[in-house]
Design a protein around this motif. Sequence first.
Motif, PDB file in Angstrom:
ATOM      1  N   THR A 235      52.176 -84.155  79.626  1.00  0.00           N
ATOM      2  CA  THR A 235      52.310 -85.557  80.017  1.00  0.00           C
ATOM      3  C   THR A 235      52.707 -85.635  81.488  1.00  0.00           C
ATOM      4  N   ALA A 236      52.580 -86.824  82.060  1.00  0.00           N
ATOM      5  CA  ALA A 236      52.705 -87.001  83.509  1.00  0.00           C
ATOM      6  C   ALA A 236      54.029 -86.483  84.061  1.00  0.00           C
ATOM      7  N   LYS A 237      55.121 -86.689  83.331  1.00  0.00           N
ATOM      8  CA  LYS A 237      56.429 -86.237  83.795  1.00  0.00           C
ATOM      9  C   LYS A 237      56.847 -84.903  83.181  1.00  0.00           C
ATOM     10  N   GLY A 238      55.948 -84.319  82.387  1.00  0.00           N
ATOM     11  CA  GLY A 238      56.209 -82.999  81.842  1.00  0.00           C
ATOM     12  C   GLY A 238      57.124 -82.943  80.648  1.00  0.00           C
ATOM     13  N   ARG A 239      57.407 -84.097  80.036  1.00  0.00           N
ATOM     14  CA  ARG A 239      58.320 -84.099  78.882  1.00  0.00           C
ATOM     15  C   ARG A 239      57.662 -83.508  77.640  1.00  0.00           C
ATOM     16  N   TRP A 240      56.365 -83.645  77.509  1.00  0.00           N
ATOM     17  CA  TRP A 240      55.652 -83.196  76.315  1.00  0.00           C
ATOM     18  C   TRP A 240      54.434 -82.362  76.704  1.00  0.00           C
ATOM     19  N   LEU A 241      54.124 -81.382  75.869  1.00  0.00           N
ATOM     20  CA  LEU A 241      52.871 -80.638  75.971  1.00  0.00           C
ATOM     21  C   LEU A 241      52.040 -80.944  74.740  1.00  0.00           C
ATOM     22  N   ALA A 242      50.882 -81.573  74.942  1.00  0.00           N
ATOM     23  CA  ALA A 242      49.967 -81.874  73.839  1.00  0.00           C
ATOM     24  C   ALA A 242      49.008 -80.708  73.645  1.00  0.00           C
ATOM     25  N   SER A 243      48.649 -80.466  72.395  1.00  0.00           N
ATOM     26  CA  SER A 243      47.770 -79.331  72.108  1.00  0.00           C
ATOM     27  C   SER A 243      46.848 -79.646  70.937  1.00  0.00           C
ATOM     28  N   SER A 244      45.681 -78.995  70.958  1.00  0.00           N
ATOM     29  CA  SER A 244      44.738 -79.069  69.846  1.00  0.00           C
ATOM     30  C   SER A 244      45.031 -77.919  68.888  1.00  0.00           C
ATOM     31  N   GLY A 245      44.184 -77.771  67.854  1.00  0.00           N
ATOM     32  CA  GLY A 245      44.313 -76.639  66.954  1.00  0.00           C
ATOM     33  C   GLY A 245      44.938 -76.930  65.609  1.00  0.00           C
ATOM     34  N   ALA A 246      45.273 -78.214  65.355  1.00  0.00           N
ATOM     35  CA  ALA A 246      45.817 -78.610  64.058  1.00  0.00           C
ATOM     36  C   ALA A 246      45.117 -79.888  63.608  1.00  0.00           C
ATOM     37  N   ASP A 247      45.447 -80.374  62.418  1.00  0.00           N
ATOM     38  CA  ASP A 247      44.823 -81.607  61.929  1.00  0.00           C
ATOM     39  C   ASP A 247      45.588 -82.834  62.423  1.00  0.00           C
ATOM     40  N   SER A 248      46.252 -82.675  63.561  1.00  0.00           N
ATOM     41  CA  SER A 248      46.979 -83.750  64.230  1.00  0.00           C
ATOM     42  C   SER A 248      47.112 -83.327  65.688  1.00  0.00           C
ATOM     43  N   VAL A 249      47.661 -84.211  66.506  1.00  0.00           N
ATOM     44  CA  VAL A 249      48.011 -83.824  67.873  1.00  0.00           C
ATOM     45  C   VAL A 249      49.418 -83.223  67.823  1.00  0.00           C
ATOM     46  N   VAL A 250      49.541 -81.977  68.212  1.00  0.00           N
ATOM     47  CA  VAL A 250      50.835 -81.292  68.191  1.00  0.00           C
ATOM     48  C   VAL A 250      51.464 -81.425  69.573  1.00  0.00           C
ATOM     49  N   LEU A 251      52.668 -81.993  69.612  1.00  0.00           N
ATOM     50  CA  LEU A 251      53.376 -82.262  70.861  1.00  0.00           C
ATOM     51  C   LEU A 251      54.680 -81.475  70.900  1.00  0.00           C
ATOM     52  N   TRP A 252      54.803 -80.571  71.863  1.00  0.00           N
ATOM     53  CA  TRP A 252      56.011 -79.771  72.006  1.00  0.00           C
ATOM     54  C   TRP A 252      56.926 -80.404  73.050  1.00  0.00           C
ATOM     55  N   PRO A 253      58.221 -80.556  72.741  1.00  0.00           N
ATOM     56  CA  PRO A 253      59.153 -81.185  73.691  1.00  0.00           C
ATOM     57  C   PRO A 253      59.600 -80.200  74.774  1.00  0.00           C
ATOM     58  N   PHE A 254      59.460 -80.594  76.033  1.00  0.00           N
ATOM     59  CA  PHE A 254      59.938 -79.773  77.145  1.00  0.00           C
ATOM     60  C   PHE A 254      61.112 -80.479  77.833  1.00  0.00           C
ATOM     61  N   PHE A 255      62.047 -80.941  77.013  1.00  0.00           N
ATOM     62  CA  PHE A 255      63.271 -81.570  77.493  1.00  0.00           C
ATOM     63  C   PHE A 255      64.367 -81.253  76.486  1.00  0.00           C
ATOM     64  N   GLY A 256      65.608 -81.436  76.883  1.00  0.00           N
ATOM     65  CA  GLY A 256      66.717 -81.173  75.973  1.00  0.00           C
ATOM     66  C   GLY A 256      66.781 -79.741  75.490  1.00  0.00           C
ATOM     67  N   GLY A 257      66.324 -78.816  76.348  1.00  0.00           N
ATOM     68  CA  GLY A 257      66.368 -77.410  75.978  1.00  0.00           C
ATOM     69  C   GLY A 257      65.143 -76.918  75.252  1.00  0.00           C
ATOM     70  N   GLY A 258      64.174 -77.810  74.958  1.00  0.00           N
ATOM     71  CA  GLY A 258      62.967 -77.411  74.238  1.00  0.00           C
ATOM     72  C   GLY A 258      62.003 -76.651  75.124  1.00  0.00           C
ATOM     73  N   PRO A 259      60.958 -76.072  74.521  1.00  0.00           N
ATOM     74  CA  PRO A 259      60.581 -76.231  73.113  1.00  0.00           C
ATOM     75  C   PRO A 259      61.242 -75.253  72.145  1.00  0.00           C
ATOM     76  N   MET A 260      61.886 -74.193  72.666  1.00  0.00           N
ATOM     77  CA  MET A 260      62.471 -73.229  71.750  1.00  0.00           C
ATOM     78  C   MET A 260      63.590 -73.871  70.942  1.00  0.00           C
ATOM     79  N   GLY A 261      63.548 -73.638  69.638  1.00  0.00           N
ATOM     80  CA  GLY A 261      64.550 -74.213  68.754  1.00  0.00           C
ATOM     81  C   GLY A 261      64.287 -75.651  68.387  1.00  0.00           C
ATOM     82  N   LYS A 262      63.171 -76.198  68.836  1.00  0.00           N
ATOM     83  CA  LYS A 262      62.810 -77.583  68.550  1.00  0.00           C
ATOM     84  C   LYS A 262      61.509 -77.622  67.754  1.00  0.00           C
ATOM     85  N   ALA A 263      61.448 -78.495  66.782  1.00  0.00           N
ATOM     86  CA  ALA A 263      60.210 -78.677  66.036  1.00  0.00           C
ATOM     87  C   ALA A 263      59.270 -79.581  66.834  1.00  0.00           C
TER      88      ALA A 263
END
Length: 346
Positions: A235-263
């Motif tokens: 995303t524009a400010k880098g808070r989320w990383l969107a990805s393909s490869g699932a039956d939904s849009v998978v968004l990994w959080p890159f804030f609050g210490g993520g994505p490790m340890g975050k669903a």
Amino acid sequence: MSGVAEADFLLDQRGTGRDLGAWVVGAAFGREGRLAGFALSDGTVHLADPADHAAAWRRLEAHDGTGQSLVPDAVDGLLSGGDDGRLVRIAPDGGMEALAEFGMMKWVEHLATHPSGLRAVAVGKNVHLFDGKGAKLKVLGPHPSTVGGVAIDAKGKRVFATHYNGVSSWFVAAKADKPRVLEWKGSHHAVAISPDGQNVVTAMQENALHGWRLTDSQHMRMSGYPAKTSSLSFTAKGRWLASSGADSVVLWPFFGGGPMGKAPTEIAGGDQVICTRVACHPQHEVVVAGFQDGLVLMAEIGSGKVVPVAAPGRGAVSALAWNPAGTHLAFGTETGFAALLDLAKR
């Protein structure tokens, strides 16, 4: 599809589509906003005018073979690569010129550009750098294997190239070209750099992503995908990383210490159809996604609201692109359908 707003598809209201007759391998807008292009597997590039949906699309014979890649050129126009070894610049008026010819056995498969004028062109195990005037700056490599993806950071200072067992980071202005190699066993393909330049993430041959935090080389492992990921977008400010490869849009959080340890957050899912392409809006926390059945959706990340863009039935979505202002969207499918939408407020 769960969460889809009750509305007509935006393509019917605000778009135009064409059946172009061959797999759409790439879609892109020029940085100046006056040109939209679709690269096809038959070597042609089709140009559309974002300001005039009724205008005829122009067909260019860009490559003697298969088209491989299409991106915005550094300043204006588009840049196209093919399996004929040609790097072709397409001007806003549709004029074409070959910036480089690497030979018939060399595929120009991955491209990245920066508004500074920098162009990065992956051919085999090497990445060739050109300036805004088309002059070659240097060659980065050889890498351990054929380059699987290439990216330039937001400042235009570093080039990243993925390969077997990791990704190499090169400083463009370095006097001695020695890369910083970020290692992780396996084959790495698509690559995304966070807007702040602190994180690099690759899609792997296995159904997983791998990332590195550049400040301390901390590894980030993102797994659990049912299919191979081929498309990544911050995303524009880098808070989320969107990805393909699932039956939904998978968004990994890159804030609050993520994505490790975050669903991850999953949106626009529910029909067991694999997402094939994602593209985040250039300004807002909105992502557009294309699916294996041809469905295209737009989702607001914060609220989870989903708006239908195009109905299924036209083949798997193989290309997605926003214009720099975020007012126009282009997409294409494996069956050769291409569409251009005007999403500006009215």
